[in-house]
Design an enzyme around this catalytic site. Structure first.
Site, PDB file in Angstrom:
ATOM      1  N   LYS A 198       9.610  -2.786  -0.956  1.00  0.00           N
ATOM      2  CA  LYS A 198       8.505  -1.535  -0.372  1.00  0.00           C
ATOM      3  C   LYS A 198       7.325  -1.898   0.398  1.00  0.00           C
ATOM      4  O   LYS A 198       6.987  -1.289   1.021  1.00  0.00           O
ATOM      5  CB  LYS A 198       7.959  -1.010  -1.865  1.00  0.00           C
ATOM      6  CG  LYS A 198       7.246  -0.054  -2.439  1.00  0.00           C
ATOM      7  CD  LYS A 198       6.453   0.748  -3.713  1.00  0.00           C
ATOM      8  CE  LYS A 198       4.724   0.088  -3.404  1.00  0.00           C
ATOM      9  NZ  LYS A 198       4.119   0.212  -4.592  1.00  0.00           N
ATOM     10  N   ASP A 222       7.288   4.319  -4.160  1.00  0.00           N
ATOM     11  CA  ASP A 222       6.726   4.348  -5.511  1.00  0.00           C
ATOM     12  C   ASP A 222       7.050   5.344  -6.646  1.00  0.00           C
ATOM     13  O   ASP A 222       7.948   5.141  -6.770  1.00  0.00           O
ATOM     14  CB  ASP A 222       5.126   4.168  -4.723  1.00  0.00           C
ATOM     15  CG  ASP A 222       4.397   5.463  -4.823  1.00  0.00           C
ATOM     16  OD1 ASP A 222       5.923   6.350  -4.549  1.00  0.00           O
ATOM     17  OD2 ASP A 222       3.340   5.849  -4.497  1.00  0.00           O
TER      18      ASP A 222
END
Ligand code: SF4
Length: 252
Positions: free
Chosen positions: A162, A180
């Site tokens: 991420k 997320d």
């Protein structure tokens, strides 16, 4: 216990049996059990284009909410943001980045002082360690620059997929999709990119979102999840894509 169960079920029921005709009639009168909810219809390319056109019209240049000065400080901010709010990270990094905006300056500051600057952020001890270690690695292996590939960024302490996707997108303009908690929820809830885990949602979003929207798609989806499609009480009545959303529980 098993014995008891067996002995009870073996006994002939003392309840008198209902004549077949009566039972059939009663069954007809009962409400039919709800059908297992069908899988929502996938979005069509035209619908996806429409949704992102609306996001673009409402907010042509969406910005991330993590303050940073350059790719390095962005990387540090993202590493610090794990399980913390952007506002909380910004509060701490304002002072930190004023004194250390390069890997070398961060090293000179030292782990103890970094810890002091970020002690309001959750998991700060471990994060301070990672910030120093990643700065060392950037100096030793990448000429003090943030590398431009996901595989290389992922080798840095504290940085996962991420983090790499955020940095590649925001610092280098790559068409990556960082998933997320907000993006994961929006992807699943709307039916735009259903997936059992963040990687599935990421890959599906990359597949279905037209390239022309990919630079900003990550931010549009985060902002949508953060301010409109809220986890507990989504604001469907003001949602830009409420006619397209597939969520059976949407309130409009
Ligand atoms: S209609 Fe409601 S559930 Fe669907 S995307 Fe909009 S806010 Fe979320």
């Amino acid at each position: 216990m098993a014995k008891i169960t067996r002995s009870i079920s073996a006994k002939k029921s003392s309840v008198p049996s209902v004549p077949k005709k009566v039972a059939k009639k009663a069954a007809k009168a009962l409400p039919k059990p709800a059908k297992k909810s069908a899988k929502p219809k996938p979005w069509t390319p035209a619908e996806i284009h429409e949704a992102f056109s609306r996001f673009r019209q409402a907010n042509p240049e969406p910005k991330g909410e993590l303050d940073h000065l350059n790719p390095y400080t962005l990387l540090v901010a993202v590493v610090l943001s794990a399980q913390a709010t952007d506002a909380g990270v910004n509060k701490a990094t304002r002072a930190l980045f004023a004194v250390a905006d390069t890997p070398q300056k961060m090293l000179e500051l030292g782990e103890e002082k970094v810890r002091e600057y970020i002690k309001t952020i959750g998991l700060y001890r471990n994060k301070a360690k990672n910030v120093i270690a990643l700065s060392e690695k950037l100096i030793a292996e990448f000429g003090s620059e943030v590398p431009r590939t996901r595989a290389e960024i992922e080798t840095l302490p504290g940085a996962g997929r991420k983090t790499a996707n955020v940095v590649l997108n925001m610092a280098f303009g790559e068409h990556t999709m960082a998933v997320d908690t907000h993006v994961f929820r929006v992807g699943n809830r709307t039916g735009l990119a259903p997936g059992n885990n963040v990687l599935e949602v990421e890959l599906e979003l990359e597949k279905v979102i037209p390239s022309e929207f990919m630079l900003h798609a990550h931010h549009w989806l985060i902002l949508h999840g953060r301010y409109t499609c809220l986890a507990r009480k989504p604001r469907c009545e003001v949602c830009l894509i409420n006619d397209l959303c597939r969520w059976p529980e949407k309130t409009v």
